[in-house]
Write an enzyme that holds these catalytic residues in place. Structure first.
Site, short mmCIF file in Angstrom:
data_model
loop_
_atom_site.label_atom_id
_atom_site.label_comp_id
_atom_site.label_asym_id
_atom_site.label_seq_id
_atom_site.Cartn_x
_atom_site.Cartn_y
_atom_site.Cartn_z
N SER A 60 0.85 -1.20 0.00
CA SER A 60 0.00 0.00 0.00
C SER A 60 0.88 1.24 0.00
O SER A 60 2.02 1.20 0.48
CB SER A 60 -0.87 0.02 1.27
OG SER A 60 -1.54 1.26 1.40
N TYR A 102 -1.60 -0.43 10.41
CA TYR A 102 -1.71 -0.77 8.99
C TYR A 102 -0.43 -0.38 8.25
O TYR A 102 0.13 -1.17 7.48
CB TYR A 102 -2.92 -0.05 8.39
CG TYR A 102 -3.22 -0.44 6.96
CD1 TYR A 102 -3.77 -1.68 6.66
CD2 TYR A 102 -2.97 0.43 5.90
CE1 TYR A 102 -4.06 -2.04 5.35
CE2 TYR A 102 -3.25 0.08 4.59
CZ TYR A 102 -3.79 -1.15 4.31
OH TYR A 102 -4.07 -1.51 3.01
#
Ligand SMILES: NC(=O)c1ccc[n+]([C@@H]2O[C@H](COP(=O)([O-])OP(=O)(O)OC[C@H]3O[C@@H](n4cnc5c(N)ncnc54)[C@H](O)[C@@H]3O)[C@@H](O)[C@H]2O)c1
Length: 245
Positions: free
Chosen positions: A138, A151
């Site tokens: 990501s 995350y």
């Protein structure tokens, strides 16, 4: 379709939804034989039935069951030439409210999950003449954003895990990441279902739109095919012009 994956046997995690599903559909159309893994039994069964693919329900964080289903997948396909790790979860909260259970689960699914899958698949990948690993990381692996300590740590770790893998597993196995920005999937429903959030997310990128799962599956196809034969240990950013990496 051009048959760019004809004869290749690819295992895809997170294949029941979003990017993993888009990868499965594109790869099937390009001639690959597929093994699909996901923890969502109902959605996985629909995708597998539509594509006529081998599928197993599995939590990628559970090393024992991953080992079993990856061995079954390799046996069913007669080997493995590639892995795409798309299974992942998102949880955001300010660090002061961040509890250990949320942290542990983010790391277990997003970082240890790809480790479990690739470690279990390694004998099959090593037996292939040339194999590929694609991990979906990501832009959060680069960019700090509010509430994303867990995350971002999982995705930053996945980027470096993949680079180190490329070093360890070359020359016959290539390993690369894709770093998506905001892509329209179940994970980001809370963004694109709100016109205001959706507009804000679109406005901050150069291409003025959210990404589609197919924007990412096409990058996965490139990294899983011979078109990227001299590319390993790197990332393709698919974010519409946002993090400038
Ligand atoms: N959507 C985005 O904007 C975005 C951006 C950057 C990165 N990502 C990453 O892309 C990947 C795909 O996400 P998506 O957006 O397609 O989301 P999604 O929720 O549509 O799909 C994720 C899939 O992973 C499966 N999954 C979750 N936990 C699992 C587990 N423990 N074991 C097995 N399967 C599991 C889910 O059941 C689901 O089918 C994820 O790794 C995510 O972190 C998403």
């Amino acid at each position: 379709m051009t048959g760019r994956l004809a004869g290749r046997r690819v295992l895809i995690t997170g294949a029941a939804s979003g990017m993993g599903k888009a990868v499965a559909e594109l790869f099937a159309g390009e001639g690959a034989s597929l093994a699909l893994l996901d923890c969502d039994a109902a959605k996985l069964s629909d995708v597998a039935a539509f594509l006529g693919a081998f599928a197993r329900v599995c939590d990628v964080a559970e090393a024992g069951s991953v080992e079993t289903v990856v061995a079954e997948a390799a046996k069913s396909l007669g080997g493995l030439d590639g892995v795409v790790s798309a299974a992942g979860i998102l949880a955001t909260k300010p660090f002061a409210d961040f509890d250990r259970a949320t942290w542990d689960r983010l790391i277990a699914v997003n970082l240890t999950g790809p480790f479990n899958v690739i470690h279990s698949a390694l004998p099959a990948l090593q037996a292939a003449p040339s194999a590929t690993i694609v991990n979906i990381a990501s832009v959060s692996g680069y960019l700090p954003m509010a509430g994303t300590t867990g995350y971002s740590a999982s995705k930053g770790g996945l980027i470096m895990f993949t680079k180190s893998l490329a070093f360890d597993l070359g020359p016959n196995i290539r390993a690369n990441c894709i770093c998506p920005g905001v892509i329209r999937t179940e994970m980001t429903r809370y963004i694109w279902e709100s016109p205001e959030h959706s507009q804000r997310a679109s406005d901050r990128v150069a291409l003025k739109r959210l990404g589609a799962p197919e924007d990412v599956s096409r990058a996965a196809l490139y990294l899983s095919s011979e078109d990227s034969a001299f590319t390993t240990g790197t990332e393709i950013v698919v974010d519409g012009g946002f993090c400038w990496r």
